[in-house]
Design a protein around this motif. Structure first.
Motif, PDB file in Angstrom:
ATOM      1  N   GLN A 237     105.047  80.912  52.124  1.00  0.00           N
ATOM      2  CA  GLN A 237     105.372  80.597  50.806  1.00  0.00           C
ATOM      3  C   GLN A 237     105.398  82.851  50.698  1.00  0.00           C
ATOM      4  O   GLN A 237     105.920  83.094  49.419  1.00  0.00           O
ATOM      5  CB  GLN A 237     104.528  79.943  50.054  1.00  0.00           C
ATOM      6  CG  GLN A 237     104.743  80.286  48.556  1.00  0.00           C
ATOM      7  CD  GLN A 237     106.124  79.353  48.146  1.00  0.00           C
ATOM      8  OE1 GLN A 237     106.587  78.564  48.772  1.00  0.00           O
ATOM      9  NE2 GLN A 237     106.456  80.491  47.049  1.00  0.00           N
ATOM     10  N   LEU A 238     103.965  82.538  51.187  1.00  0.00           N
ATOM     11  CA  LEU A 238     103.787  84.040  51.104  1.00  0.00           C
ATOM     12  C   LEU A 238     105.174  85.040  51.795  1.00  0.00           C
ATOM     13  O   LEU A 238     105.693  85.910  51.221  1.00  0.00           O
ATOM     14  CB  LEU A 238     102.630  84.776  52.000  1.00  0.00           C
ATOM     15  CG  LEU A 238     100.921  84.023  51.287  1.00  0.00           C
ATOM     16  CD1 LEU A 238      99.261  84.214  52.203  1.00  0.00           C
ATOM     17  CD2 LEU A 238     100.887  84.458  49.734  1.00  0.00           C
ATOM     18  N   VAL A 239     105.270  84.988  52.520  1.00  0.00           N
ATOM     19  CA  VAL A 239     107.224  85.402  52.937  1.00  0.00           C
ATOM     20  C   VAL A 239     108.097  85.574  52.160  1.00  0.00           C
ATOM     21  O   VAL A 239     108.127  86.482  51.624  1.00  0.00           O
ATOM     22  CB  VAL A 239     107.069  84.437  54.523  1.00  0.00           C
ATOM     23  CG1 VAL A 239     108.806  85.718  54.289  1.00  0.00           C
ATOM     24  CG2 VAL A 239     106.577  85.251  55.337  1.00  0.00           C
ATOM     25  N   LEU A 240     108.572  84.267  51.468  1.00  0.00           N
ATOM     26  CA  LEU A 240     109.463  84.264  50.236  1.00  0.00           C
ATOM     27  C   LEU A 240     108.141  85.272  48.996  1.00  0.00           C
ATOM     28  O   LEU A 240     109.421  85.508  48.736  1.00  0.00           O
ATOM     29  CB  LEU A 240     109.523  83.056  50.294  1.00  0.00           C
ATOM     30  CG  LEU A 240     109.565  81.982  51.172  1.00  0.00           C
ATOM     31  CD1 LEU A 240     110.168  80.487  51.376  1.00  0.00           C
ATOM     32  CD2 LEU A 240     111.425  82.522  52.169  1.00  0.00           C
ATOM     33  N   GLU A 241     107.854  85.307  49.015  1.00  0.00           N
ATOM     34  CA  GLU A 241     107.255  85.343  47.529  1.00  0.00           C
ATOM     35  C   GLU A 241     107.059  87.587  47.448  1.00  0.00           C
ATOM     36  O   GLU A 241     107.721  87.564  46.803  1.00  0.00           O
ATOM     37  CB  GLU A 241     106.091  85.342  47.365  1.00  0.00           C
ATOM     38  CG  GLU A 241     105.540  83.462  46.362  1.00  0.00           C
ATOM     39  CD  GLU A 241     103.928  83.347  46.385  1.00  0.00           C
ATOM     40  OE1 GLU A 241     103.749  83.803  47.053  1.00  0.00           O
ATOM     41  OE2 GLU A 241     103.954  82.177  46.465  1.00  0.00           O
ATOM     42  N   SER A 242     107.004  87.739  49.123  1.00  0.00           N
ATOM     43  CA  SER A 242     106.978  88.689  48.903  1.00  0.00           C
ATOM     44  C   SER A 242     108.473  89.439  48.906  1.00  0.00           C
ATOM     45  O   SER A 242     108.906  90.536  50.440  1.00  0.00           O
ATOM     46  CB  SER A 242     105.905  89.491  50.189  1.00  0.00           C
ATOM     47  OG  SER A 242     106.144  88.739  51.865  1.00  0.00           O
TER      48      SER A 242
END
Ligand code: UTP
Length: 307
Positions: A237-242
């Motif tokens: 999720q962090l990868v996608l949000e960044s």
């Protein structure tokens, strides 16, 4: 295809399968004729993986033993003319390299993947959960397709998904696709165990991933979630949000995921593999037919099924 390394986390405690897993790893439970871990390795080898890095933990030595070459056993079988049994050990001679490192504390799947960092370094890699089989008898090349998609699209994350019945979405990490869903689709976000009414799709995360090394940075940033565990889906999720690019690949109909994480799905997997066995399957099918009319009564005496 350049990615030839897969990280296989097998360090979990397997508490949902107690007492079967008290002194043996769930990844070594037999499904049909082979232990789960061998099904996983066979599938990965068929997809072009050549290096396997197991993330192991306490009580998991039998996994290492299983993939070692047992010269003594081979010699004994050869001397006693047991050619058929000898052939069962052919998997030992596959052109594969095995590496093992330990997760010293069971802090979750995300943490297990992070334990691979010193060995994987700055290269993309596959993650294949050691307690999940895809397709019967390694008839899946999902990982090969995922690697090809990863390389062609310069993605940061590629995740395999399985369509599950709508009423079961609350058990899984579920995809929220961006745009139309085809065999390959863009990933907007992942929703962990959503309410049925709120689920953005019925596409459940299916135990196979391809990552760029950026996932390691995100795993370091990931805060412990439920039970103090570092969740892999939170890091994705962090990868996608960044702004990272995430893609989903749908499993095909013959590529069902068999999750050996709880008794209900373990029993189903064993049953299906045994029924599909070329030698014993047909007679087992007959046997089950004779058993079915009586087993309804005895099953009702048991305690309710646990997840
Ligand atoms: P699970 O989420 O099923 O967790 O692991 P678990 O701890 O093995 O099982 P339960 O909940 O106690 O019954 C999914 C995969 O991730 C690995 C497991 O070995 C399994 O292959 N895993 C999980 C780790 O390697 N380390 C962990 O800390 C947790």
């Amino acid at each position: 295809m350049t990615i030839d390394i897969a990280v296989v986390p097998v360090a979990g405690l397997g508490t949902r399968l107690l007492p079967a897993t008290k002194s043996q790893p769930k990844e070594m439970l037999p499904v049909g004729r082979k232990p789960v871990a061998q099904h996983v390795v066979d599938e990965l080898a068929g997809s072009g993986i050549r290096r396997l890095l197991f993330i192991t933990g306490k009580g998991k030595h039998s996994i290492e033993n299983h993939f070692d070459i047992d010269g003594e056993l081979v010699a004994y079988l050869r001397e006693t003319g047991r050619e058929r049994e000898l052939a069962e050990l052919d998997f030992e001679r596959q052109d594969l390299e095995f590496f093992y490192t330990r997760q010293r504390r069971q802090l979750g799947l995300g943490h297990a993947v992070l334990c691979a960092r010193p060995l994987v370094g700055d290269q993309p890699f596959v993650v294949a959960l050691g307690d999940s089989i895809i397709g019967i008898n390694a008839q899946s090349d999902i990982v090969r397709r995922m690697i090809e998609t990863f390389e062609a699209s310069r993605a940061d994350v590629v995740v395999a998904f399985e369509e599950v019945p709508r009423e079961e979405v609350f058990r899984y990490g579920i995809a929220q696709p961006r745009g139309p869903v085809d065999d390959v689709f863009e990933l907007e976000r992942l929703v962990e165990k959503p309410e049925i009414a709120d689920a953005p799709s019925n596409l459940a995360v299916a135990a196979r991933y391809v990552f760029s090394p950026v996932i390691f940075d995100k795993l370091v940033e990931t805060q412990p979630g439920k039970g103090g565990e570092i969740q892999l889906t939170d890091a994705i999720q962090l990868v996608l949000e960044s702004g990272g690019k995430g893609l989903g690949l749908r499993l095909r109909s013959h590529e069902r995921r068999f999750d050996i994480g709880n008794f209900e799905s373990y029993f189903r997997a064993f049953f299906e593999f045994a029924l599909a066995d070329a030698k014993f399957g047909p007679r087992l099918q007959q046997f089950v037919r004779t058993l079915l009319p009586t087993c309804k009564l005895s099953a009702s005496q048991d305690s309710p099924a646990q997840a």
